[in-house]
Design a protein around this motif. Sequence first.
Motif, PDB file in Angstrom:
ATOM      1  N   VAL A 270       0.184 -11.628   3.615  1.00  0.00           N
ATOM      2  CA  VAL A 270       1.059 -10.531   3.691  1.00  0.00           C
ATOM      3  C   VAL A 270       0.663  -9.017   2.549  1.00  0.00           C
ATOM      4  O   VAL A 270       0.281  -8.434   1.932  1.00  0.00           O
ATOM      5  CB  VAL A 270       1.508 -11.077   3.151  1.00  0.00           C
ATOM      6  N   ILE A 271       1.047  -8.256   4.001  1.00  0.00           N
ATOM      7  CA  ILE A 271       0.136  -6.828   3.561  1.00  0.00           C
ATOM      8  C   ILE A 271       1.404  -5.616   3.555  1.00  0.00           C
ATOM      9  O   ILE A 271       1.582  -6.157   4.950  1.00  0.00           O
ATOM     10  CB  ILE A 271      -1.177  -6.308   4.758  1.00  0.00           C
ATOM     11  N   GLY A 272       1.844  -5.276   2.888  1.00  0.00           N
ATOM     12  CA  GLY A 272       3.090  -4.341   3.347  1.00  0.00           C
ATOM     13  C   GLY A 272       1.946  -2.586   3.782  1.00  0.00           C
ATOM     14  O   GLY A 272       1.299  -2.390   2.804  1.00  0.00           O
ATOM     15  N   THR A 273       2.616  -2.431   4.567  1.00  0.00           N
ATOM     16  CA  THR A 273       1.901  -0.929   4.894  1.00  0.00           C
ATOM     17  C   THR A 273       2.462   0.050   5.287  1.00  0.00           C
ATOM     18  O   THR A 273       3.779  -0.239   6.451  1.00  0.00           O
ATOM     19  CB  THR A 273       0.731  -0.656   5.734  1.00  0.00           C
ATOM     20  N   PRO A 274       2.872   1.293   4.910  1.00  0.00           N
ATOM     21  CA  PRO A 274       3.139   2.375   6.029  1.00  0.00           C
ATOM     22  C   PRO A 274       2.400   3.290   6.640  1.00  0.00           C
ATOM     23  O   PRO A 274       1.727   2.750   6.640  1.00  0.00           O
ATOM     24  CB  PRO A 274       4.404   3.932   4.873  1.00  0.00           C
TER      25      PRO A 274
ATOM     26  N   THR B  94      -1.475   6.918  10.664  1.00  0.00           N
ATOM     27  CA  THR B  94      -1.968   5.884  10.456  1.00  0.00           C
ATOM     28  C   THR B  94      -2.196   5.522   9.087  1.00  0.00           C
ATOM     29  O   THR B  94      -0.865   5.145   8.696  1.00  0.00           O
ATOM     30  CB  THR B  94      -4.046   5.925  10.863  1.00  0.00           C
ATOM     31  N   ILE B  95      -3.123   4.432   8.580  1.00  0.00           N
ATOM     32  CA  ILE B  95      -2.771   3.419   7.035  1.00  0.00           C
ATOM     33  C   ILE B  95      -3.066   4.946   6.165  1.00  0.00           C
ATOM     34  O   ILE B  95      -3.598   5.737   6.224  1.00  0.00           O
ATOM     35  CB  ILE B  95      -3.370   2.350   6.753  1.00  0.00           C
ATOM     36  N   PRO B  96      -2.201   4.516   4.305  1.00  0.00           N
ATOM     37  CA  PRO B  96      -2.308   4.674   3.340  1.00  0.00           C
ATOM     38  C   PRO B  96      -3.839   4.437   2.977  1.00  0.00           C
ATOM     39  O   PRO B  96      -4.328   3.961   3.377  1.00  0.00           O
ATOM     40  CB  PRO B  96      -1.385   4.542   2.969  1.00  0.00           C
ATOM     41  N   ALA B  97      -4.304   6.456   2.812  1.00  0.00           N
ATOM     42  CA  ALA B  97      -5.702   6.017   2.204  1.00  0.00           C
ATOM     43  C   ALA B  97      -5.761   5.027   1.368  1.00  0.00           C
ATOM     44  O   ALA B  97      -6.979   4.359   1.196  1.00  0.00           O
ATOM     45  CB  ALA B  97      -6.037   7.558   1.507  1.00  0.00           C
ATOM     46  N   SER B  98      -4.682   4.027   0.753  1.00  0.00           N
ATOM     47  CA  SER B  98      -4.881   3.191  -0.768  1.00  0.00           C
ATOM     48  C   SER B  98      -5.464   1.794   0.319  1.00  0.00           C
ATOM     49  O   SER B  98      -6.215   1.182  -0.719  1.00  0.00           O
ATOM     50  CB  SER B  98      -3.566   2.956  -0.740  1.00  0.00           C
ATOM     51  N   LEU B  99      -5.178   1.848   1.537  1.00  0.00           N
ATOM     52  CA  LEU B  99      -5.458   0.903   2.404  1.00  0.00           C
ATOM     53  C   LEU B  99      -6.541   1.095   2.672  1.00  0.00           C
ATOM     54  O   LEU B  99      -7.360  -0.408   3.077  1.00  0.00           O
ATOM     55  CB  LEU B  99      -4.542   0.629   3.241  1.00  0.00           C
ATOM     56  N   LYS B 100      -7.095   1.947   3.219  1.00  0.00           N
ATOM     57  CA  LYS B 100      -8.345   2.132   3.473  1.00  0.00           C
ATOM     58  C   LYS B 100      -9.763   1.787   2.656  1.00  0.00           C
ATOM     59  O   LYS B 100     -10.378   1.685   3.255  1.00  0.00           O
ATOM     60  CB  LYS B 100      -8.506   3.178   4.219  1.00  0.00           C
TER      61      LYS B 100
ATOM     62  N   SER C 203       0.590  -1.524  -0.299  1.00  0.00           N
ATOM     63  CA  SER C 203       0.088   0.206  -0.593  1.00  0.00           C
ATOM     64  C   SER C 203       0.822   1.621  -0.023  1.00  0.00           C
ATOM     65  O   SER C 203       0.283   2.424  -0.004  1.00  0.00           O
ATOM     66  CB  SER C 203      -1.096   0.231   1.458  1.00  0.00           C
ATOM     67  N   SER C 204       2.112   1.234  -0.082  1.00  0.00           N
ATOM     68  CA  SER C 204       2.657   2.609   0.192  1.00  0.00           C
ATOM     69  C   SER C 204       3.458   3.370  -1.433  1.00  0.00           C
ATOM     70  O   SER C 204       2.716   2.364  -2.313  1.00  0.00           O
ATOM     71  CB  SER C 204       4.422   1.933   0.428  1.00  0.00           C
ATOM     72  N   ALA C 205       2.539   4.525  -1.059  1.00  0.00           N
ATOM     73  CA  ALA C 205       2.724   5.160  -3.049  1.00  0.00           C
ATOM     74  C   ALA C 205       3.567   4.923  -3.198  1.00  0.00           C
ATOM     75  O   ALA C 205       3.942   5.587  -4.869  1.00  0.00           O
ATOM     76  CB  ALA C 205       2.100   6.800  -2.025  1.00  0.00           C
ATOM     77  N   ARG C 206       5.287   4.971  -2.553  1.00  0.00           N
ATOM     78  CA  ARG C 206       6.446   4.828  -3.104  1.00  0.00           C
ATOM     79  C   ARG C 206       6.600   3.666  -3.501  1.00  0.00           C
ATOM     80  O   ARG C 206       6.255   2.113  -3.876  1.00  0.00           O
ATOM     81  CB  ARG C 206       7.409   4.811  -2.219  1.00  0.00           C
ATOM     82  N   GLY C 207       6.405   3.407  -5.661  1.00  0.00           N
ATOM     83  CA  GLY C 207       7.258   2.038  -5.662  1.00  0.00           C
ATOM     84  C   GLY C 207       8.704   1.721  -5.311  1.00  0.00           C
ATOM     85  O   GLY C 207       8.887   0.879  -5.395  1.00  0.00           O
ATOM     86  N   THR C 208       9.845   2.831  -5.132  1.00  0.00           N
ATOM     87  CA  THR C 208      11.350   2.361  -4.891  1.00  0.00           C
ATOM     88  C   THR C 208      11.342   2.873  -3.540  1.00  0.00           C
ATOM     89  O   THR C 208      10.392   4.071  -3.460  1.00  0.00           O
ATOM     90  CB  THR C 208      12.295   2.587  -6.583  1.00  0.00           C
ATOM     91  N   GLY C 209      12.149   2.939  -2.744  1.00  0.00           N
ATOM     92  CA  GLY C 209      12.553   3.690  -1.885  1.00  0.00           C
ATOM     93  C   GLY C 209      11.701   3.065  -0.766  1.00  0.00           C
ATOM     94  O   GLY C 209      11.851   3.483   0.552  1.00  0.00           O
TER      95      GLY C 209
ATOM     96  N   ASP D 188      -1.611   1.754  -6.853  1.00  0.00           N
ATOM     97  CA  ASP D 188      -2.847   1.500  -8.544  1.00  0.00           C
ATOM     98  C   ASP D 188      -4.101   2.243  -7.739  1.00  0.00           C
ATOM     99  O   ASP D 188      -4.802   0.944  -7.026  1.00  0.00           O
ATOM    100  CB  ASP D 188      -2.520   0.316  -8.936  1.00  0.00           C
ATOM    101  N   PRO D 189      -3.703   2.986  -7.918  1.00  0.00           N
ATOM    102  CA  PRO D 189      -5.581   3.024  -7.180  1.00  0.00           C
ATOM    103  C   PRO D 189      -7.256   2.777  -7.010  1.00  0.00           C
ATOM    104  O   PRO D 189      -7.538   2.180  -8.690  1.00  0.00           O
ATOM    105  CB  PRO D 189      -5.893   4.740  -7.109  1.00  0.00           C
ATOM    106  N   LEU D 190      -7.800   2.705  -6.068  1.00  0.00           N
ATOM    107  CA  LEU D 190      -8.571   1.818  -5.810  1.00  0.00           C
ATOM    108  C   LEU D 190      -9.799   2.899  -5.946  1.00  0.00           C
ATOM    109  O   LEU D 190      -9.352   3.686  -4.939  1.00  0.00           O
ATOM    110  CB  LEU D 190      -8.823   0.530  -5.311  1.00  0.00           C
ATOM    111  N   PRO D 191     -10.968   2.524  -6.316  1.00  0.00           N
ATOM    112  CA  PRO D 191     -11.677   3.913  -6.415  1.00  0.00           C
ATOM    113  C   PRO D 191     -12.428   3.981  -4.510  1.00  0.00           C
ATOM    114  O   PRO D 191     -12.428   3.108  -4.042  1.00  0.00           O
ATOM    115  CB  PRO D 191     -13.277   3.070  -7.064  1.00  0.00           C
ATOM    116  N   GLN D 192     -12.725   4.639  -4.053  1.00  0.00           N
ATOM    117  CA  GLN D 192     -13.682   4.994  -2.848  1.00  0.00           C
ATOM    118  C   GLN D 192     -14.956   4.904  -3.641  1.00  0.00           C
ATOM    119  O   GLN D 192     -15.791   4.760  -4.307  1.00  0.00           O
ATOM    120  CB  GLN D 192     -13.474   6.606  -2.791  1.00  0.00           C
TER     121      GLN D 192
END
Length: 193
Positions: free
Chosen positions: A87-91, A96-102, A10-16, A42-46
Motif C-alpha cells: 500500500v503506497i500513500g502518495t500525494p 507528479t510524485i514526491p521526491a521522497s517516493l522517487k 510519501s507525503s511530506a505532511r505528518g498530520t492533515g 524520513d528522507p532517503l538518500p539520493q
Amino acid sequence: MTQTLLHIDSSARGTGSTSRQLSDRIVTQLAPAQVIRRDLADPLPQITEPWIGANFTPAADRDAAQRDLLALSDTLVDELRAADTIVIGTPIYNFTIPASLKAWIDLVCRVGLTFEYTPEGPRGLLAGKRVILAVASGGTQVGSEIDFATGYLRHVLGFIGLDEVQIIAADRLVQDMDAALVAANAQIDALAA
C-alpha cells in the motif's frame, strides 16, 4: 488473505495528509497479519556515483564500503520481497510524485534483484503481489493528461513485476473535498482482503 503488508507513505505532511489517512484506512480494511512500515517523510538518500558503482559491482566483489552504501537499498528490496500486498500513500505534487517516493523507486529498481534483462527485454522479478495506491491531489484529476504520477507509478511498478495495481484516489480536493473523500472511502470499504 493478506499475510504481510508493506505500508509506504510519501507525503511530506505528518498530520492533515489525505494520502496518509487513505493509506491508513486501506491497511485497517485489509487487516493483514503483519505490517512492515516505511515512512518516506524520513528522507532517503539520493543515489550517487559511488552508490551506482557499488550497485554495478558484482556482489562477491564488493568491499565493505560498497556493501554499506547498498545496505539501505537491500533492506528496501527485502521489504518488497516479504510483502504480499503493498500500500503506497502518495500525494500528487506539481503533477507528479514526491521526491521522497522517487528516491525510494531509485533504491529498489535494481538489476538482478527486482528486475532482470532477458533477450526479450527487461522482466520484473516481484510478480504475484498486489499494490494499492492511495492518491490525493488538490487540483489534478487522476488519470487526466496532467497526471504524471499514476501513469509513472503503474509503469515503474510494472517494470519490477508489480503489475496488479489498484488506484484509490481522492483527487481535486480543492474543488469538492467532501465528494472526493466520500468516493475514495467507498472504494476502500469495497476492498477485499
